[in-house]
Design an enzyme around this catalytic site. Structure first.
Site, PDB file in Angstrom:
ATOM      1  N   GLY A   8      37.320  31.362  45.283  1.00  0.00           N
ATOM      2  CA  GLY A   8      36.914  32.366  44.299  1.00  0.00           C
ATOM      3  C   GLY A   8      35.900  31.801  43.320  1.00  0.00           C
ATOM      4  O   GLY A   8      35.803  32.243  42.172  1.00  0.00           O
ATOM      5  N   GLN A  12      34.565  35.425  38.172  1.00  0.00           N
ATOM      6  CA  GLN A  12      34.601  35.087  36.742  1.00  0.00           C
ATOM      7  C   GLN A  12      35.330  33.763  36.476  1.00  0.00           C
ATOM      8  O   GLN A  12      34.782  32.834  35.868  1.00  0.00           O
ATOM      9  CB  GLN A  12      35.295  36.208  35.971  1.00  0.00           C
ATOM     10  CG  GLN A  12      35.588  35.837  34.517  1.00  0.00           C
ATOM     11  CD  GLN A  12      36.440  36.865  33.795  1.00  0.00           C
ATOM     12  OE1 GLN A  12      35.926  37.601  33.000  1.00  0.00           O
ATOM     13  NE2 GLN A  12      37.734  36.894  34.063  1.00  0.00           N
ATOM     14  N   ASP A  13      36.577  33.668  36.945  1.00  0.00           N
ATOM     15  CA  ASP A  13      37.395  32.499  36.617  1.00  0.00           C
ATOM     16  C   ASP A  13      36.894  31.244  37.315  1.00  0.00           C
ATOM     17  O   ASP A  13      36.971  30.143  36.763  1.00  0.00           O
ATOM     18  CB  ASP A  13      38.856  32.724  37.020  1.00  0.00           C
ATOM     19  CG  ASP A  13      39.529  33.801  36.190  1.00  0.00           C
ATOM     20  OD1 ASP A  13      38.841  34.450  35.387  1.00  0.00           O
ATOM     21  OD2 ASP A  13      40.749  33.986  36.353  1.00  0.00           O
ATOM     22  N   ASP A  56      36.622  31.097  54.374  1.00  0.00           N
ATOM     23  CA  ASP A  56      36.973  32.486  54.072  1.00  0.00           C
ATOM     24  C   ASP A  56      38.490  32.591  54.072  1.00  0.00           C
ATOM     25  O   ASP A  56      39.150  32.071  54.989  1.00  0.00           O
ATOM     26  CB  ASP A  56      36.346  33.395  55.152  1.00  0.00           C
ATOM     27  CG  ASP A  56      36.380  34.853  54.763  1.00  0.00           C
ATOM     28  OD1 ASP A  56      37.449  35.339  54.338  1.00  0.00           O
ATOM     29  OD2 ASP A  56      35.342  35.518  54.877  1.00  0.00           O
ATOM     30  N   SER A 127      49.487  37.326  38.921  1.00  0.00           N
ATOM     31  CA  SER A 127      48.938  38.347  38.020  1.00  0.00           C
ATOM     32  C   SER A 127      50.022  39.142  37.312  1.00  0.00           C
ATOM     33  O   SER A 127      51.080  39.436  37.890  1.00  0.00           O
ATOM     34  CB  SER A 127      48.079  39.309  38.845  1.00  0.00           C
ATOM     35  OG  SER A 127      47.801  40.479  38.102  1.00  0.00           O
ATOM     36  N   GLU A 129      49.858  42.109  36.991  1.00  0.00           N
ATOM     37  CA  GLU A 129      50.019  43.351  37.765  1.00  0.00           C
ATOM     38  C   GLU A 129      51.345  43.363  38.533  1.00  0.00           C
ATOM     39  O   GLU A 129      51.836  44.428  38.891  1.00  0.00           O
ATOM     40  CB  GLU A 129      48.868  43.508  38.768  1.00  0.00           C
ATOM     41  CG  GLU A 129      47.690  44.294  38.253  1.00  0.00           C
ATOM     42  CD  GLU A 129      47.954  45.804  38.214  1.00  0.00           C
ATOM     43  OE1 GLU A 129      47.676  46.407  37.158  1.00  0.00           O
ATOM     44  OE2 GLU A 129      48.425  46.380  39.211  1.00  0.00           O
ATOM     45  N   TYR A 151      47.643  45.982  45.488  1.00  0.00           N
ATOM     46  CA  TYR A 151      47.198  44.689  44.946  1.00  0.00           C
ATOM     47  C   TYR A 151      48.375  43.937  44.317  1.00  0.00           C
ATOM     48  O   TYR A 151      48.582  42.743  44.579  1.00  0.00           O
ATOM     49  CB  TYR A 151      46.091  44.927  43.909  1.00  0.00           C
ATOM     50  CG  TYR A 151      45.747  43.708  43.072  1.00  0.00           C
ATOM     51  CD1 TYR A 151      44.854  42.742  43.541  1.00  0.00           C
ATOM     52  CD2 TYR A 151      46.311  43.527  41.807  1.00  0.00           C
ATOM     53  CE1 TYR A 151      44.545  41.630  42.771  1.00  0.00           C
ATOM     54  CE2 TYR A 151      45.997  42.418  41.036  1.00  0.00           C
ATOM     55  CZ  TYR A 151      45.125  41.472  41.511  1.00  0.00           C
ATOM     56  OH  TYR A 151      44.822  40.367  40.754  1.00  0.00           O
TER      57      TYR A 151
END
Ligand code: NAP
Ligand code: G4F
Length: 333
Positions: A8, A12-13, A56, A127, A129, A151
């Protein structure tokens, strides 16, 4: 010198973490996918000392090869499909990337270590979430999960798998249960950046309306640059563990909107409209962290307040729009 592999890396991170690790003296490799990832020129310019390796999360063999090549001391698994609405449109892709991707990285580490207990330490980007329709507020490490999106379900799988590899193979494997964190590098599809980019364009006369979904949802928003310090800190502990990372404060989307328009001296009521397209099939109403374990064990505290974060993002987008008016894409997702 320690070596870290970050999945990743174009997100952003990934960029904040790579910059932080390099500043600590690490050799950092970022995993990049695709034959010609469009973010590579930007990445090279931003972090010239970063090394890249192909791979990947959907492809086990590529991860085995990447781990074998880099031989990392620490792996930070930040790669995922991270935009919640996409998870209803492409649930299988999200399950495979955000969920099974964790399994593939853990397996690559385990295979590289032969029969022994893997020496490489592992960080999983869990997360808030996962708390979804939260059973209690604030949420802490042992708050039961009730994910509200494919997600969130995929993240819960990755979270439990990380615990399972810690317990089954003696791995130093940790999960950071991170609450929403933002920055000027946040993708334009997420609500904070959508707001900051739109406010800048409205202020500079390039847009008149901002269409949003649920203004009542509340999130615990912090600054991404602060949160990557916690990721690193987790891997420096004597043992792996799970840590909630957040500010302990919740604000509604409307509060973010108000603060952002205030930053440029405009009245949000004249510009914001609600649009059904941005309402989700199932909403997460309120997320607020109890980050006391991280403070106690990692010595971690956020450094940027809610108001400072809003100002940072709006100011950065004002600069972006002035410098390059065509560069900003305001998402319709
Ligand atoms: P982000 O900006 O959306 O970045 C996602 C990264 O995942 C990108 O670098 C993307 O690379 C990569 N990726 C997607 N599919 C991939 C695949 N098949 N193989 C390899 N890489 C792939 O996310 P972020 O905000 O930095 O978040 C980092 C992690 O923390 C994510 O796992 C996210 O789910 C999780 N998280 C984020 C927050 C938050 O508030 N930001 C909170 C809790 C957890 P490409 O350039 O190739 O697309
Ligand atoms: O910015 P959001 O899209 O972030 P969300 O769904 O909270 O997810 C982010 O944080 C998670 C941690 O809790 C991460 F795991 C995940 O990867 C991601 O980084 O939406 C925030 C809130 C939601 O309640 C949404 O319904 O904003 C509300 N919202 C209202 N209007 C909108 C919009 N969200 C978006 N993206 N676009 C809108 O127009």
């Amino acid at each position: 010198m320690k070596t870290a592999l970050v999945t990743g890396i174009t997100g952003q991170d990934g960029t904040y973490l790579a910059e932080y690790l390099i500043s600590l003296g690490y050799q950092v490799y970022g995993l990049v996918r695709g034959q010609n990832n469009p973010k590579l020129p930007w990445l090279h310019e931003l972090i010239p000392d970063l090394r890249l390796v192909e791979g990947d999360l959907l492809d086990q063999g590529s991860l085995i090869a990447a781990i074998a090549k880099v031989a990392p001391d620490e792996v930070y698994n930040l790669g995922s499909i991270s935009f919640v609405p996409l998870a209803w449109k492409q649930p299988e892709l999200v399950a495979s990337t955000t969920g099974l991707g964790v399994l593939r990285v853990l397996e690559a580490i385990r295979i590289a270590s032969g029969n022994g207990s893997p020496r490489c330490r592992f960080y999983q980007a869990s997360s808030s979430e996962m708390f979804g329709k939260a059973r209690e507020t604030p949420q802490k490490e042992d708050t039961p999960f009730y994910p509200r999106s494919p997600y969130g379900v995929a993240k819960a799988y990755g979270h439990y798998l990380t615990i399972n590899y810690r317990e089954s193979y003696g791995m130093h494997a940790s999960s950071g249960i991170l609450f929403n964190h933002e920055s000027p590098r946040r993708g334009p599809e997420f609500v904070t950046r959508k707001i900051s980019a739109s406010v800048a364009r409205i202020k500079l006369g390039q847009q008149s309306k901002l269409a949003l979904g649920n203004l009542d949802a509340q999130r615990d928003w912090g600054f991404a640059g602060d949160y990557v310090r916690a990721m690193h800190q987790m891997l420096q502990q004597p043992e792996g563990g799970d840590y909630v990372i957040g500010t302990g404060e919740a604000h509604s989307v409307q509060e973010f909107v108000e603060a952002a328009f205030e930053q440029v001296g405009l009245d949000w009521r004249e510009h914001v409209v609600t649009d059904e397209r941005f309402i989700r099939p199932a909403e997460v109403d309120l997320l607020r962290a109890d980050p006391r374990k991280a403070e106690r064990e990692l010595g971690w505290k956020p450094g940027v307040s809610f108001r400072e974060l809003v100002a940072m993002m709006v100011d950065a987008d004002l600069h972006n729009v002035r410098e390059n008016p065509d560069a900003l894409f305001v998402s319709t997702l």
